[in-house]
Structure formats: C-alpha cells, structure tokens
Design a protein around this motif. Structure first.
Motif, PDB file in Angstrom:
ATOM      1  N   GLY A 235      41.824  38.686  43.041  1.00  0.00           N
ATOM      2  CA  GLY A 235      42.649  38.548  44.235  1.00  0.00           C
ATOM      3  C   GLY A 235      42.909  39.871  44.930  1.00  0.00           C
ATOM      4  N   LEU A 236      43.183  40.899  44.152  1.00  0.00           N
ATOM      5  CA  LEU A 236      43.426  42.220  44.736  1.00  0.00           C
ATOM      6  C   LEU A 236      42.181  42.758  45.440  1.00  0.00           C
ATOM      7  CD1 LEU A 236      45.549  43.853  41.888  1.00  0.00           C
ATOM      8  CD2 LEU A 236      46.354  43.180  44.158  1.00  0.00           C
ATOM      9  N   LEU A 237      41.020  42.561  44.832  1.00  0.00           N
ATOM     10  CA  LEU A 237      39.780  43.050  45.446  1.00  0.00           C
ATOM     11  C   LEU A 237      39.466  42.263  46.730  1.00  0.00           C
ATOM     12  CD1 LEU A 237      37.533  43.615  42.294  1.00  0.00           C
ATOM     13  CD2 LEU A 237      38.487  45.366  43.800  1.00  0.00           C
ATOM     14  N   GLU A 238      39.770  40.973  46.726  1.00  0.00           N
ATOM     15  CA  GLU A 238      39.543  40.173  47.927  1.00  0.00           C
ATOM     16  C   GLU A 238      40.438  40.630  49.079  1.00  0.00           C
ATOM     17  OE1 GLU A 238      37.368  37.261  48.647  1.00  0.00           O
ATOM     18  OE2 GLU A 238      36.410  38.585  47.184  1.00  0.00           O
ATOM     19  N   ALA A 239      41.593  41.223  48.739  1.00  0.00           N
ATOM     20  CA  ALA A 239      42.517  41.696  49.779  1.00  0.00           C
ATOM     21  C   ALA A 239      41.955  42.864  50.575  1.00  0.00           C
ATOM     22  CB  ALA A 239      43.849  42.104  49.145  1.00  0.00           C
ATOM     23  N   ALA A 240      40.880  43.471  50.099  1.00  0.00           N
ATOM     24  CA  ALA A 240      40.252  44.554  50.844  1.00  0.00           C
ATOM     25  C   ALA A 240      39.609  44.046  52.131  1.00  0.00           C
ATOM     26  CB  ALA A 240      39.201  45.252  49.982  1.00  0.00           C
ATOM     27  N   SER A 241      39.198  42.779  52.137  1.00  0.00           N
ATOM     28  CA  SER A 241      38.505  42.244  53.315  1.00  0.00           C
ATOM     29  C   SER A 241      39.130  40.966  53.868  1.00  0.00           C
ATOM     30  CB  SER A 241      37.031  41.964  52.966  1.00  0.00           C
ATOM     31  OG  SER A 241      36.920  41.107  51.842  1.00  0.00           O
ATOM     32  N   HIS A 242      40.245  40.523  53.271  1.00  0.00           N
ATOM     33  CA  HIS A 242      40.920  39.326  53.753  1.00  0.00           C
ATOM     34  C   HIS A 242      42.420  39.583  53.846  1.00  0.00           C
ATOM     35  CE1 HIS A 242      37.139  37.762  52.008  1.00  0.00           C
ATOM     36  NE2 HIS A 242      37.222  36.842  52.948  1.00  0.00           N
ATOM     37  N   ALA A 243      43.092  38.805  54.671  1.00  0.00           N
ATOM     38  CA  ALA A 243      44.538  38.955  54.833  1.00  0.00           C
ATOM     39  C   ALA A 243      45.252  38.606  53.531  1.00  0.00           C
ATOM     40  CB  ALA A 243      45.032  38.050  55.962  1.00  0.00           C
ATOM     41  N   TRP A 244      46.390  39.265  53.309  1.00  0.00           N
ATOM     42  CA  TRP A 244      47.141  39.040  52.073  1.00  0.00           C
ATOM     43  C   TRP A 244      47.551  37.579  51.916  1.00  0.00           C
ATOM     44  CZ3 TRP A 244      47.285  41.884  47.945  1.00  0.00           C
ATOM     45  CH2 TRP A 244      47.093  43.266  48.030  1.00  0.00           C
ATOM     46  N   GLY A 245      47.808  36.892  53.018  1.00  0.00           N
ATOM     47  CA  GLY A 245      48.242  35.499  52.923  1.00  0.00           C
ATOM     48  C   GLY A 245      47.115  34.494  52.850  1.00  0.00           C
ATOM     49  N   SER A 246      45.858  34.948  52.857  1.00  0.00           N
ATOM     50  CA  SER A 246      44.728  34.026  52.841  1.00  0.00           C
ATOM     51  C   SER A 246      44.564  33.391  51.457  1.00  0.00           C
ATOM     52  CB  SER A 246      43.439  34.769  53.210  1.00  0.00           C
ATOM     53  OG  SER A 246      43.094  35.711  52.201  1.00  0.00           O
ATOM     54  N   THR A 247      43.919  32.215  51.449  1.00  0.00           N
ATOM     55  CA  THR A 247      43.721  31.511  50.185  1.00  0.00           C
ATOM     56  C   THR A 247      42.821  32.300  49.236  1.00  0.00           C
ATOM     57  OG1 THR A 247      41.871  30.280  51.170  1.00  0.00           O
ATOM     58  CG2 THR A 247      44.046  29.246  51.226  1.00  0.00           C
ATOM     59  N   ARG A 248      41.880  33.072  49.781  1.00  0.00           N
ATOM     60  CA  ARG A 248      40.975  33.853  48.925  1.00  0.00           C
ATOM     61  C   ARG A 248      41.721  34.938  48.166  1.00  0.00           C
ATOM     62  NH1 ARG A 248      35.120  33.559  50.542  1.00  0.00           N
ATOM     63  NH2 ARG A 248      34.970  35.279  49.077  1.00  0.00           N
ATOM     64  N   VAL A 249      42.875  35.331  48.663  1.00  0.00           N
ATOM     65  CA  VAL A 249      43.688  36.338  47.976  1.00  0.00           C
ATOM     66  C   VAL A 249      44.775  35.687  47.131  1.00  0.00           C
ATOM     67  CG1 VAL A 249      45.271  38.279  48.291  1.00  0.00           C
ATOM     68  CG2 VAL A 249      43.234  38.083  49.735  1.00  0.00           C
ATOM     69  N   MET A 250      45.521  34.774  47.724  1.00  0.00           N
ATOM     70  CA  MET A 250      46.706  34.232  47.067  1.00  0.00           C
ATOM     71  C   MET A 250      46.368  33.293  45.913  1.00  0.00           C
ATOM     72  SD  MET A 250      49.031  35.856  48.478  1.00  0.00           S
ATOM     73  CE  MET A 250      50.357  35.049  47.576  1.00  0.00           C
ATOM     74  N   VAL A 251      45.342  32.469  46.068  1.00  0.00           N
ATOM     75  CA  VAL A 251      45.021  31.506  45.001  1.00  0.00           C
ATOM     76  C   VAL A 251      44.687  32.215  43.691  1.00  0.00           C
ATOM     77  CG1 VAL A 251      43.387  29.747  44.236  1.00  0.00           C
ATOM     78  CG2 VAL A 251      44.383  29.618  46.531  1.00  0.00           C
ATOM     79  N   PRO A 252      43.732  33.175  43.679  1.00  0.00           N
ATOM     80  CA  PRO A 252      43.464  33.854  42.405  1.00  0.00           C
ATOM     81  C   PRO A 252      44.639  34.692  41.906  1.00  0.00           C
ATOM     82  CG  PRO A 252      42.209  34.866  44.193  1.00  0.00           C
ATOM     83  CD  PRO A 252      42.794  33.614  44.733  1.00  0.00           C
ATOM     84  N   LEU A 253      45.398  35.304  42.827  1.00  0.00           N
ATOM     85  CA  LEU A 253      46.562  36.084  42.400  1.00  0.00           C
ATOM     86  C   LEU A 253      47.600  35.187  41.720  1.00  0.00           C
ATOM     87  CD1 LEU A 253      47.360  38.647  45.256  1.00  0.00           C
ATOM     88  CD2 LEU A 253      46.756  39.148  42.882  1.00  0.00           C
ATOM     89  N   ILE A 254      47.942  34.087  42.346  1.00  0.00           N
ATOM     90  CA  ILE A 254      48.942  33.186  41.778  1.00  0.00           C
ATOM     91  C   ILE A 254      48.440  32.583  40.471  1.00  0.00           C
ATOM     92  CG2 ILE A 254      50.180  31.013  42.131  1.00  0.00           C
ATOM     93  CD1 ILE A 254      50.277  31.712  45.119  1.00  0.00           C
ATOM     94  N   ALA A 255      47.159  32.181  40.460  1.00  0.00           N
ATOM     95  CA  ALA A 255      46.590  31.616  39.234  1.00  0.00           C
ATOM     96  C   ALA A 255      46.622  32.632  38.096  1.00  0.00           C
ATOM     97  CB  ALA A 255      45.155  31.148  39.490  1.00  0.00           C
ATOM     98  N   GLY A 256      46.290  33.890  38.421  1.00  0.00           N
ATOM     99  CA  GLY A 256      46.313  34.928  37.401  1.00  0.00           C
ATOM    100  C   GLY A 256      47.703  35.161  36.850  1.00  0.00           C
ATOM    101  N   ILE A 257      48.689  35.208  37.727  1.00  0.00           N
ATOM    102  CA  ILE A 257      50.077  35.421  37.293  1.00  0.00           C
ATOM    103  C   ILE A 257      50.550  34.250  36.431  1.00  0.00           C
ATOM    104  CG2 ILE A 257      52.467  35.599  38.088  1.00  0.00           C
ATOM    105  CD1 ILE A 257      51.362  37.111  40.552  1.00  0.00           C
ATOM    106  N   VAL A 258      50.228  33.033  36.859  1.00  0.00           N
ATOM    107  CA  VAL A 258      50.622  31.851  36.082  1.00  0.00           C
ATOM    108  C   VAL A 258      49.995  31.890  34.694  1.00  0.00           C
ATOM    109  CG1 VAL A 258      50.378  29.340  35.918  1.00  0.00           C
ATOM    110  CG2 VAL A 258      51.067  30.389  38.081  1.00  0.00           C
ATOM    111  N   LEU A 259      48.728  32.257  34.624  1.00  0.00           N
ATOM    112  CA  LEU A 259      48.058  32.328  33.328  1.00  0.00           C
ATOM    113  C   LEU A 259      48.701  33.377  32.419  1.00  0.00           C
ATOM    114  CD1 LEU A 259      44.302  31.961  34.369  1.00  0.00           C
ATOM    115  CD2 LEU A 259      45.630  30.362  32.963  1.00  0.00           C
ATOM    116  N   LEU A 260      49.115  34.491  32.988  1.00  0.00           N
ATOM    117  CA  LEU A 260      49.775  35.513  32.164  1.00  0.00           C
ATOM    118  C   LEU A 260      51.140  35.032  31.683  1.00  0.00           C
ATOM    119  CD1 LEU A 260      48.913  38.881  33.965  1.00  0.00           C
ATOM    120  CD2 LEU A 260      47.830  37.841  31.968  1.00  0.00           C
TER     121      LEU A 260
END
Length: 495
Positions: A235-260
């Motif tokens: 998710g962090l790497l995707e934020a280099a080329s996509h908006a922070w609120g985009s699904t390509r950033v938020m979905v993996p970030l949220i999923a990663g946090i939930v898994l942790l």
C-alpha cells in the motif's frame, strides 16, 4: 584441519548456574558463520545498482521493480522469528544448513530468471533462506562463546559484517553490472553456499533445546505477520503513484493493519506463541529492538536514495556509484572497532546514545545536497560521519538485544533483533521512497526543474531519517539500563 565432533547434548545438560565449556573450534566456527552473514546481508543491497539493467532485461515495470528489493526483506523479516524458534527446537546447525541450502537454490533461480515473476519468486525464496539461517547462526555464536569478553568481540565482528556486507553489495553490484552481467550478483552465492554446506558440519557443533512432543510451532503467527507486512508495504509503495484515498492504496494498507491486529490477538491466546509476551518484559531488549527498527528505517533508505541521486541527478555510472560507497564501508569498520574496544569500558548505553545521535548528524549533513553538489564537498562529509557512528551502534546494540537471554532462547532473541532490522528496512523504504517520489511529483507540477524536484524529495526523506536516528539516541539515553552486557544464561533444565 582438526574437526569438532557433533555434540548431541544441549545447554539443558549444563548444571544449574554453571556455564558450558568453551568450544575449541569456536573461532573457526565464527569465521564460517561470518561468511554466511556477509553473504546474506550482501543480497539485501547488491541488487540496487543493477536495478536499471534488470528492468531492461526482464521487462519490469517501475512499480514492479521495487519488489526485487522488498520481496527479500519482507520474507526475511516475516519468518525470522519462526526461524529462530525452529533453530532452538530442532538444532541450530541443522536449521542453518537448511536455510543455506534454500538460499543457494533461490539464488540460482534469480540468476536464471527469464521474467519478472521468476526473479521476484527467487527473491522471496532467498528471504526465507535468510529467515532460517541468520537467527540460527547468531544463536550459535551466543552459545559457542561462553566468556563475556570473547562474546563481546564475536558479536562485534558479527554486527560489523551486517553493515560492511550491505555497503559491499553496492560496490560489487557496480563492478559485476559493468563488466559481467547482473545475473552474476545472484550466481556468486552458489559456490559460497556450497562451501558452507560442506564445511560447517565439520566445524560447528549442534545445539538445541529439549522439546516435548506436545509443543507446537507457530506457523500461523508467522504467516499472518508476513501477510500483514506485505499488505502495508504494498500500500505504501502504491501511494507513490496513486492518491492516498484510492483503493489501490487503502485496501492493502487496511488489510495489512487488520492482519497484524489479528496476529497480536492470535499470539496472545496461543499456548506456544511466536514471541512470548514476557520476552519484552526486559526493558533493555525492548529498547534495543525498537532502535534497531528505527536505525534500519533511516539507513537503508539513505543508501537506496543516495544511489538514485548519484545516477539520476549527478550522472554517475553504475561503477562510479558503487565505488562511491567505499568510504562509507571504511567508516563503518572504524566505528565498529572503536565501539568493540570501548563498550566493555564505558558501557552499551553511552556508546549507543552518542552514536545514534552522531549518525543523525551525518545524515543531516547529507540532506544539504543540491543538484550541483560535488562528491568531496557534498556527499563525502555526511557519508563518513554517518558511517562511523552507524558502525559504532552495531556491536553495542547487538549486545543489548541479547541481554539476559537464556541459552534455550538465544535463537529467538537473535530472530527478534534481525526481524526488527528487516521490518525497519522494508517500512523505511516504502515510506521514505514514496515520500521522495510524491514530493518530486508535486515540485514538477509546480514547474520546478526535474533535477531540483527530485533532489527536494530526497532531501526531505533524509531529514526524516535524521529524526529517526536522533529519536533512537534519545530512547537509549532515557530507557536503556546501565551496565548492559550480552551474557546468555544457561537454559533451564527440563524434566
């Protein structure tokens, strides 16, 4: 060469309160384990200078290319804790050999890669090989050297190889990429690993804790933690080329946090957790591991971004870029030597606090770069200061991470420390590289010249890295116990 016969006993056979005798082959064993550590650390950075060649050769996209680096450190960081426990349970030498063999096969896959997926898969395999071999090797050192002064020297050598191996990766990558092929940076591991597989069983004795058959290993915790970290970094790497609120950033970030979070819940309810909660009851070990994460989150992005600055802004060739890191390696070596000699006299706390802050000063000097900076006036001063003080932190904090560790948990302790280093590397790269790219993009949108825009992004990332290093120094000064020395205690006797 005389050999040491395998010892099927473990530290559990040592009388309570006693110390196992020194292994007569301990220094030869350290030499072999040092070669292994050097090879493992080398592969974290050796790909960096070669990345443009790899991109062209295999047809990587720019975002996909980041996984050539991230796959290694994420897999290594996610499974190092399990690797440490496997080493404690089934035998440190046995798991070391298994990890080395896997690392060798994965290196061959990387060298023979014909497409991006094959190379990334090989890098995941290399990371898993390190996750098995590295904690087993460090656990062996803690047990081979029973004298505290000898152990301090051995751990100083080990910690130093971590820094020097990383820097040497840039130099060798430049040489191999320029004169041979990028594939050589992976194939070179094969003969080294083969040598270790043949010689280690003849020199290194076996040690393991006694394990009841009812005990289990926490594969679930390792899988959940690794998946969570991969999601966050993606998710962090995707934020280099996509908006922070985009699904390509938020979905993996949220999923990663939930898994942790799920990982923490599962581990807290497990009768055999990957990391027993009481492990962190020791304040010194906790501080040592947190500062290890902060240090690597600043240091690895520094070398990664500086390489890009040299080639993209200053116009260095791969060979020039690789050789430019030689003074950094020398400075690290000098810092290691100073720290190894002074730590027994003035203590881990004083050495580490001063060294972290000193490294921050060096990184801040580097953040003064401009598109017109010269190597001697712009890059070298910060490089030398950062390298010297970074080297000084390594043996001191390795000792702190093993403070009051029992013999049966030495593999776990070393796994926790190395995990923090790898996780710090991955999170630091994902965060600071993304920040640099986004700042450069904003500057370009404002009409600023490309070289200046890119440099502005690097500068901000270096300054955040400075804050991380200074914060590590403050934590050590405020929280680390005085009189710290790494002296693993004899394991408890199990009936």
């Amino acid at each position: 060469m005389s050999t040491v016969s395998e010892n099927k006993t473990s530290l559990n056979d040592v009388p309570p309160g006693g110390a196992p005798p020194a292994d007569p082959g301990r220094w030869r064993a350290l030499a072999l384990l040092g070669v292994l550590q050097f090879m493992l650390v080398l592969d974290i950075t050796i790909v960096n200078v070669a990345l443009p060649k790899i991109e062209t050769s295999l047809g990587f996209t720019q975002s996909g290319l980041a996984w050539v680096v991230s796959a290694y450190v994420l897999m290594a960081g996610g499974f190092l804790l399990l690797g440490g426990r496997l080493a404690d349970v089934f035998g440190r030498r046995r798991i070391l050999l298994l990890g080395t063999g896997l690392f060798m096969l994965a290196s061959a896959v990387c060298g023979a890669a014909v497409n991006p997926g094959m190379l990334v898969a090989g890098r995941f395999g290399q990371g898993l090989g390190e996750a098995l071999a590295a904690p087993a090797a460090l656990g062996l050192i803690a047990l081979l050297f029973t004298d505290s002064k000898e152990r301090t020297k051995a751990l100083g050598i080990w910690g130093g190889l971590t820094g020097i191996g990383g820097i040497t990766g840039y130099i060798l990558s430049g040489i191999f990429t320029t004169y041979l092929s990028w594939r050589v940076i992976f194939y070179i591991n094969v003969p080294v690993a083969l040598m270790l597989l043949v010689v280690v069983p003849r020199i290194v004795t076996e040690t393991r804790m006694i394990r009841d058959r009812s005990h289990r290993l926490d594969f679930t915790g390792a899988l959940l933690a690794t998946a969570g970290l991969i999601g966050i970094v993606y998710g962090l790497l995707e934020a280099a080329s996509h908006a922070w609120g985009s699904t390509r950033v938020m979905v993996p970030l949220i999923a990663g946090i939930v898994l942790l979070v799920v990982t923490v819940v599962v581990e807290s309810r497990s009768s055999e957790p990957l990391i027993p909660l009481q492990f962190f009851a020791n304040r010194t070990r906790t501080v040592a591991n947190v500062t290890a994460l902060l240090f690597m989150a600043a240091f690895i992005p520094y070398s990664f971004l500086l390489t890009l600055f040299e080639q993209q802004v200053l116009g260095y060739s791969p060979l020039q870029s690789g050789l430019s890191y030689l003074p950094l390696g020398v400075a690290i070596g000098m810092g290691i030597g100073m720290s190894t000699g002074l730590t027994p006299k003035i203590g881990v706390k004083a050495i580490s606090a001063v060294s972290f802050i000193g490294a921050g000063v060096g990184l801040f000097l580097t953040s003064m770069i401009t598109p017109d900076s010269s190597y001697l006036g712009g890059l070298l001063p910060g490089m030398i200061i950062l390298g010297f003080f970074a080297g000084a932190t390594m043996p001191a904090m390795t000792n702190a991470a093993l403070h009051n560790v029992t013999g049966q948990d030495s593999g776990l302790a070393s796994g926790v420390q190395t995990t923090m280093q790898q996780v710090g590397s991955a999170l630091g790269l994902a965060t600071l590289v993304t920040l640099a790219v986004r700042i450069a993009g904003d500057r370009l949108a404002d009409g600023i010249a490309p070289a200046t825009a890119v440099t502005d992004g690097f500068v901000m990332s270096f300054r955040i890295g400075t804050v991380l290093l200074v914060l590590a120094g403050i934590l050590v000064a405020l929280l680390l116990e005085r009189g710290v020395a790494a002296e693993p205690q004899p394991a408890e006797v199990h009936s």
